[in-house]
Design an enzyme around this catalytic site. Sequence first.
Site, PDB file in Angstrom:
ATOM      1  N   GLY A 149       0.777  -1.236   0.000  1.00 15.04           N
ATOM      2  CA  GLY A 149       0.000   0.000   0.000  1.00 15.04           C
ATOM      3  C   GLY A 149       0.810   1.287   0.000  1.00 15.04           C
ATOM      4  N   HIS A 170       3.323   0.939 -13.473  1.00 17.31           N
ATOM      5  CA  HIS A 170       4.243  -0.201 -13.564  1.00 17.31           C
ATOM      6  C   HIS A 170       5.666   0.330 -13.372  1.00 17.31           C
ATOM      7  CE1 HIS A 170       5.595  -4.156 -14.804  1.00 17.31           C
ATOM      8  NE2 HIS A 170       6.481  -3.560 -15.573  1.00 17.31           N
ATOM      9  N   ASP A 226      -6.172  -2.255 -20.134  1.00 15.69           N
ATOM     10  CA  ASP A 226      -7.112  -3.067 -20.922  1.00 15.69           C
ATOM     11  C   ASP A 226      -7.146  -4.455 -20.280  1.00 15.69           C
ATOM     12  OD1 ASP A 226      -4.793  -4.246 -21.773  1.00 15.69           O
ATOM     13  OD2 ASP A 226      -4.830  -3.333 -23.773  1.00 15.69           O
ATOM     14  N   GLU A 278       7.574   7.230  -9.255  1.00 19.59           N
ATOM     15  CA  GLU A 278       6.158   6.814  -9.235  1.00 19.59           C
ATOM     16  C   GLU A 278       5.323   7.773  -8.386  1.00 19.59           C
ATOM     17  OE1 GLU A 278       5.214   2.725  -8.445  1.00 19.59           O
ATOM     18  OE2 GLU A 278       7.195   2.064  -9.088  1.00 19.59           O
TER      19      GLU A 278
HETATM   20  C1  GRF Z   1       5.097  -0.453  -7.461  1.00 16.57           C
HETATM   21  O1  GRF Z   1       6.254  -1.068  -7.929  1.00 16.57           O
HETATM   22  C2  GRF Z   1       4.147  -0.207  -8.586  1.00 16.57           C
HETATM   23  O2  GRF Z   1       4.796   0.156  -9.757  1.00 16.57           O
HETATM   24  C3  GRF Z   1       3.461  -1.536  -8.716  1.00 16.57           C
HETATM   25  O3  GRF Z   1       3.289  -1.958  -7.382  1.00 16.57           O
HETATM   26  C4  GRF Z   1       4.327  -1.414  -6.588  1.00 16.57           C
HETATM   27  C5  GRF Z   1       3.771  -0.679  -5.410  1.00 16.57           C
HETATM   28  O4  GRF Z   1       3.069  -1.525  -4.584  1.00 16.57           O
HETATM   29  N1  GRF Z   1       2.241  -1.408  -9.445  1.00 16.57           N
HETATM   30  P1  GRF Z   1       2.559  -0.972  -3.185  1.00 16.57           P
HETATM   31  O5  GRF Z   1       1.814   0.303  -3.442  1.00 16.57           O
HETATM   32  O6  GRF Z   1       3.743  -0.757  -2.316  1.00 16.57           O
HETATM   33  O7  GRF Z   1       1.656  -2.061  -2.658  1.00 16.57           O
END
Ligand code: GRF
Length: 218
Positions: A27, A122, A159, A192
Amino acid sequence: MNLSIPPRDPPIVDPPIRLAVLLSGTGRTLENLIREIAAGRLRAEIVLVAASRPGVRGIEIANEAGLPVAVVPRRQFGSVEVFSQAVFDQVRAVGVDLVVLAGFMSLLRIPQDYAGRVMNIHPALLPAFGGKGCFGHHVHEAVLAAGATESGCTVHFVDNVYDHGPIILQRRVPIEPGDTPDTLAARVFREECQAYPEAIRLYAEGKLHVDGDRVRID
Ligand code: GRF
């Protein structure tokens, strides 16, 4: 003097965009969105957190923030279709504008009424280093093993294929000498934390237009 002040109309402001955050794990992405909203950098309201696994840290984070949580355990549903239906039933019940996948580990079948309204992030520069099995540390291990000189993150519309759909935006990071999957993951995750709120903001402002497999930003 008798001053009569006419009543003012309340300001007309669009309501904040209503988000559902779907997660399966730690999370950190949810935590970042909560932080961005609280800091006033993202005008949004998280109206649902849906977890595909019980007992994960992401649920605790949602509870601590007082957010409504639904657990839809993937294991309790046979097919992708039935699981997706259960997830989107929750989403529809609370009236969600945009579904945000945040470390969500299960494939979804996107129903017609949510096509173009589900985003994912991602931790690599798609279309490279994505797809089934390419998640978490596997991604960064593969990037380093390939001898890539850079990596980054990708926000895309979802998708019905893993890590696939029109790309909204990407942020890049260099590969540094001596990088390990951990050091690279941390560098990518910092990007991110900027990229996802930015993509959600653009969507909320109506600036994203999907044209076939491309996204145009106005
Ligand atoms: C990150 O690497 C993101 O790119 C991928 O999940 C990871 C984050 O997971 N989709 P979380 O938010 O720490 O659970």
